[in-house]
Write an enzyme that holds these catalytic residues in place. Structure first.
Site, short mmCIF file in Angstrom:
data_model
loop_
_atom_site.label_atom_id
_atom_site.label_comp_id
_atom_site.label_asym_id
_atom_site.label_seq_id
_atom_site.Cartn_x
_atom_site.Cartn_y
_atom_site.Cartn_z
N SER A 1 0.36 68.22 -43.55
CA SER A 1 -0.43 69.36 -43.11
C SER A 1 0.52 70.50 -42.74
O SER A 1 1.41 70.32 -41.91
CB SER A 1 -1.27 68.94 -41.89
OG SER A 1 -2.01 70.03 -41.39
N LYS B 1 -1.50 70.09 -47.59
CA LYS B 1 -2.69 70.71 -47.00
C LYS B 1 -2.24 71.97 -46.28
O LYS B 1 -1.34 71.92 -45.44
CB LYS B 1 -3.34 69.72 -46.02
CG LYS B 1 -4.24 70.35 -44.95
CD LYS B 1 -5.05 69.27 -44.25
CE LYS B 1 -5.23 69.56 -42.77
NZ LYS B 1 -5.99 68.51 -42.07
N LYS C 1 -3.14 75.08 -43.78
CA LYS C 1 -4.06 75.62 -42.79
C LYS C 1 -4.37 77.06 -43.19
O LYS C 1 -3.43 77.81 -43.55
CB LYS C 1 -3.40 75.60 -41.40
CG LYS C 1 -3.19 74.19 -40.86
CD LYS C 1 -4.52 73.54 -40.50
CE LYS C 1 -4.30 72.25 -39.72
NZ LYS C 1 -5.60 71.64 -39.33
N ASP D 1 -7.47 73.70 -44.93
CA ASP D 1 -8.20 73.34 -43.70
C ASP D 1 -8.36 74.59 -42.85
O ASP D 1 -7.37 75.19 -42.42
CB ASP D 1 -7.42 72.27 -42.93
CG ASP D 1 -8.17 71.76 -41.71
OD1 ASP D 1 -9.30 72.23 -41.45
OD2 ASP D 1 -7.61 70.89 -41.00
N GLU E 1 -11.56 71.97 -46.04
CA GLU E 1 -11.92 71.20 -44.85
C GLU E 1 -12.46 72.12 -43.75
O GLU E 1 -11.85 73.14 -43.44
CB GLU E 1 -10.65 70.48 -44.38
CG GLU E 1 -10.81 69.57 -43.18
CD GLU E 1 -9.47 68.91 -42.79
OE1 GLU E 1 -8.49 68.99 -43.58
OE2 GLU E 1 -9.40 68.34 -41.70
N ASP F 1 -14.58 67.77 -41.03
CA ASP F 1 -13.69 67.15 -40.03
C ASP F 1 -14.41 67.25 -38.69
O ASP F 1 -15.16 66.35 -38.30
CB ASP F 1 -12.33 67.90 -40.03
CG ASP F 1 -11.38 67.46 -38.93
OD1 ASP F 1 -11.76 66.65 -38.08
OD2 ASP F 1 -10.22 67.95 -38.89
N LYS G 1 -11.29 60.71 -38.63
CA LYS G 1 -10.29 60.61 -37.56
C LYS G 1 -10.88 59.66 -36.51
O LYS G 1 -11.90 59.98 -35.90
CB LYS G 1 -10.05 61.96 -36.89
CG LYS G 1 -9.22 62.93 -37.70
CD LYS G 1 -9.01 64.23 -36.95
CE LYS G 1 -8.30 65.25 -37.82
NZ LYS G 1 -8.37 66.61 -37.22
N GLY H 1 -5.27 63.38 -39.23
CA GLY H 1 -4.23 63.14 -38.23
C GLY H 1 -4.38 64.10 -37.07
O GLY H 1 -5.06 65.13 -37.18
O1 OSB Z 1 -7.77 69.77 -38.32
O2 OSB Z 1 -6.79 68.15 -39.25
C1 OSB Z 1 -6.85 68.97 -38.33
C2 OSB Z 1 -3.80 68.61 -36.07
C3 OSB Z 1 -4.37 68.83 -34.84
C4 OSB Z 1 -5.70 69.12 -34.76
C5 OSB Z 1 -6.47 69.19 -35.91
C6 OSB Z 1 -5.91 68.95 -37.16
C7 OSB Z 1 -4.54 68.70 -37.24
C8 OSB Z 1 -3.81 68.51 -38.48
C9 OSB Z 1 -2.60 67.64 -38.31
O3 OSB Z 1 -4.07 69.06 -39.52
C10 OSB Z 1 -2.36 66.63 -39.31
C11 OSB Z 1 -1.36 65.61 -38.88
O4 OSB Z 1 -1.47 65.00 -37.81
O5 OSB Z 1 -0.44 65.37 -39.67
MG MG Z 2 -8.99 69.34 -39.97
#
Ligand code: OSB
Ligand code: MG
Length: 370
Positions: free
Chosen positions: A136, A162, A164, A190, A215, A240, A264, A292
């Site tokens: 990510s 991925k 953001k 995401d 996402e 998510d 998750k 994650g």
């Molecule tokens: O939206 O997936 C998410 C981390 C913290 C809070 C939300 C998200 C995330 C990540 C991290 O995208 C992914 C990871 O832990 O590798």
């Molecule tokens: Mg997410």
């Protein structure tokens, strides 16, 4: 088993590089670990995925400590003899607080499996010994910085990227990253709820870049918006934040709001509920992948066991420990080899604590005697 003690341990871990999302920037992770001791002296650990502030979900570290010490621990104490599979039912009267409940269940599961001498992967029955690893990638202040970070992850061998995104950081970064990594590599985005129902035309531009999914583009509670977006764009819509339980997953699937689901365990109240949601998705032909929350080696070990189940057909956010941390609290931190991570196999969740390092980053410890 009967629990004699619950330990609430807060740790502070610096991130190797700031991680920015549409809901904020993190430079460190404040993590609550839950230790449970059974009457035979076995200790199990759970890692709570709540963040310091309620920006991703309503839960936050200090709130989790309160709900566990004031409401969860007394109910567990009153119950006496229990197994991990009882926790969700014991805690059902407490509304919400999935991350707090998940962390307790996880700790009991760890202790229970250690007593039985089996690993979580074996208990879940996943057939794979290794799973593909996705990374990510946060929002950067410049495109150059983004591209060099992505190139680094490509060099590390990750199976998919991925990105953001948020308004102002979406189409152009995606276009350039797709150009950089080529047409074959898995790419997804995401938004962490950063868009609205007025943004469908804008988001349709992402269709040009062959994304695996988008996402959580809209608000947590906007299921109908996600349904309409899924009908309006070609990129598959993945939920998510919106999925906090089995029933919410059922509803989202039924109305066409979830073409893919990010599972998750912390967000849905635990690993056992996560498996039920996985089974539901398999029965409905909905692809799932494991999300994650910047977990340490404890949480990542358990995520590996979950992601080894057959319905997890897309790479999870299960990156190498060093992607976020220079040193982990476990002795064998997760590594990526040829795009895959090995699923742990030792009894319990499958990690071994680095106790000295854990002590050195502990900021508070609270013991609850039951
Ligand atoms: O939206 O997936 C998410 C981390 C913290 C809070 C939300 C998200 C995330 C990540 C991290 O995208 C992914 C990871 O832990 O590798
Ligand atoms: Mg997410």
């Amino acid at each position: 088993m009967k629990l004699s003690n619950i330990e609430l341990r807060r740790i502070h871990l610096e991130l190797v590089t700031p991680f920015r999302t549409s809901f904020g920037e993190q430079t460190a992770r404040e993590i609550l670990l839950i230790g449970v001791t059974s009457d035979d002296g076995t200790v199990g650990w759970g890692e709570c995925v709540a963040m310091s502030e309620p920006l991703y979900s309503p839960e936050y570290v200090a709130g989790v400590e309160t709900v566990i010490s004031e409401f969860i621990a007394p109910r567990i104490s009153q119950r006496g003899d229990l197994i991990a599979g009882d926790i969700a039912e014991i805690l059902k009267p407490i509304k919400g607080h999935q991350m707090a409940k998940a962390a307790i269940e996880m700790a009991v599961l760890d202790a229970e499996l250690r007593i039985q001498g089996i690993n979580l992967h074996a208990r879940f029955g996943g057939s794979r010994a290794t799973i593909p690893s996705g990374v990510s990638v946060g929002i950067f202040s410049s495109i150059d910085a983004l591209l060099s970070a992505v190139q680094g992850y490509v060099d590390d061998g990750y199976a998919r990227i991925k990105l953001k995104i948020e308004p102002g950081w979406d189409i152009e970064p995606v276009r350039l990253v797709r150009e950089l990594i080529g047409p074959e590599m898995g790419l997804q985005v995401d938004a962490n709820t950063a868009y609205t129902r007025r943004d469908f035309e804008h988001l349709r531009q992402l269709d040009a870049y062959d994304l695996l999914l988008i996402e959580q583009p809209l608000d947590t509670d906007d299921l109908l918006g996600h349904r309409d977006l899924a009908a309006a764009i070609d990129t598959p819509v993945c939920l998510d934040e919106s999925i906090e339980s089995f029933v919410q997953a059922e509803d989202a699937i039924a109305i066409g709001a979830a073409e893919i689901i990010n599972i998750k365990p912390g967000r849905v109240g635990g690993y056992l509920e996560a498996v039920r949601i996985h089974d539901l998705c398999v029965a409905n032909g909905i692809p799932v992948w494991c999300g994650g929350m910047l977990e340490t080696g404890i949480g990542r070990a358990a995520n590996c066991a979950l992601a080894a189940l057959d319905g997890f057909v897309l790479p999870g956010d299960i990156s190498a420990s060093r992607r976020f941390y220079s040193r982990d609290i476990v002795l064998d931190p997760i590594e990526v080899n040829s795009g895959e991570v090995a699923v742990p196999s030792a009894p319990g969740l499958g990690y071994d604590l680095d106790s000295d390092f854990l002590e050195s980053i502990t900021t508070s410890v609270q013991h609850l005697s039951l």
